[in-house]
Design a protein around this motif. Sequence first.
Motif, mmCIF file in Angstrom:
data_model
loop_
_atom_site.group_PDB
_atom_site.id
_atom_site.type_symbol
_atom_site.label_atom_id
_atom_site.label_comp_id
_atom_site.label_asym_id
_atom_site.label_seq_id
_atom_site.Cartn_x
_atom_site.Cartn_y
_atom_site.Cartn_z
ATOM 1 N N UNK A 33 0.168 -6.977 -7.637
ATOM 2 C CA UNK A 33 0.194 -7.537 -6.244
ATOM 3 C C UNK A 33 1.596 -8.454 -6.213
ATOM 4 N N UNK A 62 1.028 -1.178 0.027
ATOM 5 C CA UNK A 62 -0.116 0.024 -0.050
ATOM 6 C C UNK A 62 0.840 1.450 -0.121
ATOM 7 N N UNK A 88 -1.418 -10.940 1.645
ATOM 8 C CA UNK A 88 -2.543 -10.689 0.758
ATOM 9 C C UNK A 88 -2.038 -10.425 -0.526
ATOM 10 N N UNK A 89 -0.782 -10.077 -0.679
ATOM 11 C CA UNK A 89 -0.396 -9.977 -2.363
ATOM 12 C C UNK A 89 -0.248 -11.250 -3.196
ATOM 13 N N UNK A 90 0.284 -12.429 -2.169
ATOM 14 C CA UNK A 90 0.715 -13.421 -3.182
ATOM 15 C C UNK A 90 -0.546 -14.195 -3.835
ATOM 16 N N UNK A 91 -0.075 -14.587 -4.935
ATOM 17 C CA UNK A 91 -1.277 -15.387 -5.644
ATOM 18 C C UNK A 91 -1.340 -16.923 -4.860
ATOM 19 N N UNK A 147 -7.157 -1.020 -4.533
ATOM 20 C CA UNK A 147 -6.805 -2.429 -4.212
ATOM 21 C C UNK A 147 -5.518 -2.900 -4.687
ATOM 22 N N UNK A 148 -5.209 -2.284 -6.010
ATOM 23 C CA UNK A 148 -4.198 -2.938 -6.793
ATOM 24 C C UNK A 148 -4.725 -3.946 -7.369
ATOM 25 N N UNK A 149 -4.059 -4.757 -8.412
ATOM 26 C CA UNK A 149 -4.810 -5.776 -9.138
ATOM 27 C C UNK A 149 -3.808 -7.077 -9.051
ATOM 28 N N UNK A 150 -4.329 -8.140 -9.673
ATOM 29 C CA UNK A 150 -3.749 -9.312 -9.791
ATOM 30 C C UNK A 150 -2.430 -9.264 -10.191
#
Lengths: 112, 837
Positions: B519, B498, B541-544, B513-516
């Motif tokens: 992140x 963030x 929360x960033x990791x796929x 939120x950012x995006x896939x």
Amino acid sequence: MTTVQLRLEQGWFTVCATARLAPGRGVAALLPDGRQAAVFTDRRGRTYAIDNRDPFTGAYVLSRGLLGSTPEGRPYVASPLLKHRFDLETGVCLDDETQTVQTYLTGRSSWF
Amino acid sequence: MPHEHLSTIVVVGHGMVGQRFLEALAERGAAGRTRVVVLCEEPRPAYDRVRLTSYFTGTTPDELGLVPADFMRRNAIELHIGDPAESIDRAARTVTARSGRTFPYDTLVLATGSFPFVPPVPGKDLPGCFVYRTIEDLLAVEAYAKTATTGTVVGGGLLGLEAAGALSGLGLDTHIVEFAPRLMPAQVDEGGGAALLRTIENMGLTVHTGVGTREITADDDGHVRGMTLSDSSHLSTDLVIFSAGVRPRDQLARDCGLAVGERGGIVVDAQCRTSDPAVFAIGECALAADGRVYGLVAPGYDMAETVADTIVDTGERAFTGADLSTKLKLLGVDVASFGDAHGTAEGCLDVVYSDSRSGVYKKLVVSRDGVLLGGVLVGDADAYGMLRPLTGHVPPVAPEQLVLPAGLGGPALLGPESLPDDAVICSCHNVTKGAISACSSLPEAKQRTKAGTGCGSCVKTIGTLLPRSGDGGLCGCFARTRQELYEIALALRISSFTELLDGHGRPAARGGEGCEICKPAVASILAGLGNGHILDGEQAALQDTNDHFLANLQRNGSYSVVPRIPGGEITPDKLIVIGEVARDFGLYTKITGGQRIDLFGARVEQLPAIWARLVESGFESGHAYGKSLRTVKSCVGQTWCRYGVQDSARMAIDLELRYRGLRSPHKLKSAVSGCARECAEARSKDFGVIATAGGWNLYVGGNGGASPRHADLLVQDLTDDELVRLIDRFLMFYIRTADRLERTSVWLERIEGGLAHVRDVVVDDSLGICAELEALMAAHVAGYRDEWAETLDDPERLARFVSFVNAPGAPDPSIRFVPERGQIKPELPLLTLGATR
């Protein structure tokens, strides 16, 4: 503590403590009728819930997708399988509007 | 609730702020979906009041216009020119205009601006007395000045000096009467006022400070003839312009019972809502939530955006105060003030440069720890564009250098590249350097960000930030490349997504939120900089999902597990453990191409139990799920093979253990062959090592897969230590400069200078960064922890390994298997696309 709840036909259904939701991530909830919901919270603390099933693969994985927001600020989740994005407020797939997943109304309750 | 008010919006006032509000509505897509009615008092649509005085230097009223030709029609806005609102009936929710027409509203936005304050002195209404606010005022002054020889401006503030400049330009003998002891008392300090005074007097204007106006006197015809000042002196003048400040136009609000401040201004909250929730007030008529009335356009724009956001959008925006920085060219003299110009902060220090010959005065206010707090610039305000954005930061050079003229080693040193990315370049529209840098031309920057379209003082700075080639940004959230973000995170020690997004993302993406895409890319950058466990805190929360569950998601929602088998070497006991685990959990097993064993079909809640068994037997994560080092494949080498010339298995194990867990832009594969026969296929790897009689040859940039590429020889005949050091440098240089998901093969082709450049950098240290690269790798090696062992020790992390948050023990009934060739395979669900409920 506060809990996250989903609105089902028969009333409000408690999913989990709010603290179990990490901003930007989801959890899956097993509903009384055996269906699954994917429940999310974003960094502003808003919660969303959609059906957990990815219609493109049939796998129950949407809760494991990453949250994102469009430049217009619409929150979505990207499926972890083939990365289709679903609007968390409407359930509409942003990459293929013919596909929609069910959305649930969410709420929070608190007691002490 | 969004969309609550989308029926009729009536806007009272069509000045700069009113127009900005309409644009903000249009940008949010609201203007077309609702009825928008605008009541405008002046006989022309909104124009640029900030540049009003430029009328006297040839700008036509039309050129000052702010409304694009078809803006109203395109957005279906009803604009009523010359028909101001006369009254508001809040009970009936209607506004009545001077024409007698009545307009119902659901939401009312007051943008009535301000009126010039005219001191209540006798004679203030005589012919020859003017104010200076509208184009019509200027036209009247211009006409009257034709018969005048002397003009006096009451008020030596910003607008007063502008008006004095205009009178002087019209050929009048011009006086300025200012009650305060110096000119521009609100903006500049005593030193700045003195410099300004000298310059203005040198231009032939007469300045009277420290005196007020007692009376305006008339000639026999009743026209202005002169004025009596508070010190009883008399001043002969044919024309008087009152420019003694402005007052909020709050009469409409008073008349309908809305709360107003003691000293005027319609009371609003942080959303610019008045005491009536259906009524908003923005711009100079509003008494903002911080108890101030803002007379500058930038805060007004901010309020306009806030209300548009509140009415039709997220409602997250608030107006709680504004920066009062200004830069003006008054009478040909640059004057600027910004931040804490008066040095009111406790313990702050002044750095002053003053040259009374040239009328240059510069003062910077800095805190004791070197943070620039504000300043005053008179006579030479070129540095304003650089200094104002630096406010709140420690400048890159000493403050005394910032005030010295360029020829004396001053601010010429300081280019816009030294500004932080979140530095606000255009303060009228609150546009940052990052947003501007994302544009490719000045017109694009103006159109997309509105930067430079307010007061225009930042246009020069914008120019130096442009052009840049293409966008090339990482994704819709970041206009920067992965490499740039890496450098930013490294330099600014950024440790959270963030922080990076809100500070360095595209403007529209900030706070989102950012995006896939970004992140995981940022997660990889942060992990590569050694910022803790990837399951910790915000990074979690960033990791796929693969990185989140430290396993590889398969098509039916189950996961596969790959324990690390360094170099492909494994003891029989460990082989047995893998077999037992697979058997006990009913997993499908397959030997991978990287000389290890993949276990398929695990449900999320099984992963900790599976790994508890594996870790107990000495296994650790194989990072098959990460953008990180996978495996260093090897042949058995010299120890067993009759052709081998080096111990390739040992080297492979050493390398795999050294680089395990290293996060990178894409996965990294490696191999070590014990002789030139190349059984380990090292030349198809990102970095491959082939034994020679004299040591090791290092190859880089190889790839298998869809676009195979043979790795290029970087250096030959290396000792063990030389080999490791070179790989350290190579990998860190790649991690630092590659784009997201760019394998070494593509990176090597793309990077300018290609292999020769990479060799220059990592072998010959042409950039002088090798020590840093080695240090980064050393930090990685020292900081390595097995992610699975750590996870098993942490109940908090373990808590996420459930299929259902509300039924932690329950398996996911949708994951089912059927037998095939003595093992399991997924029972795939029937796909019913389109039949979703």
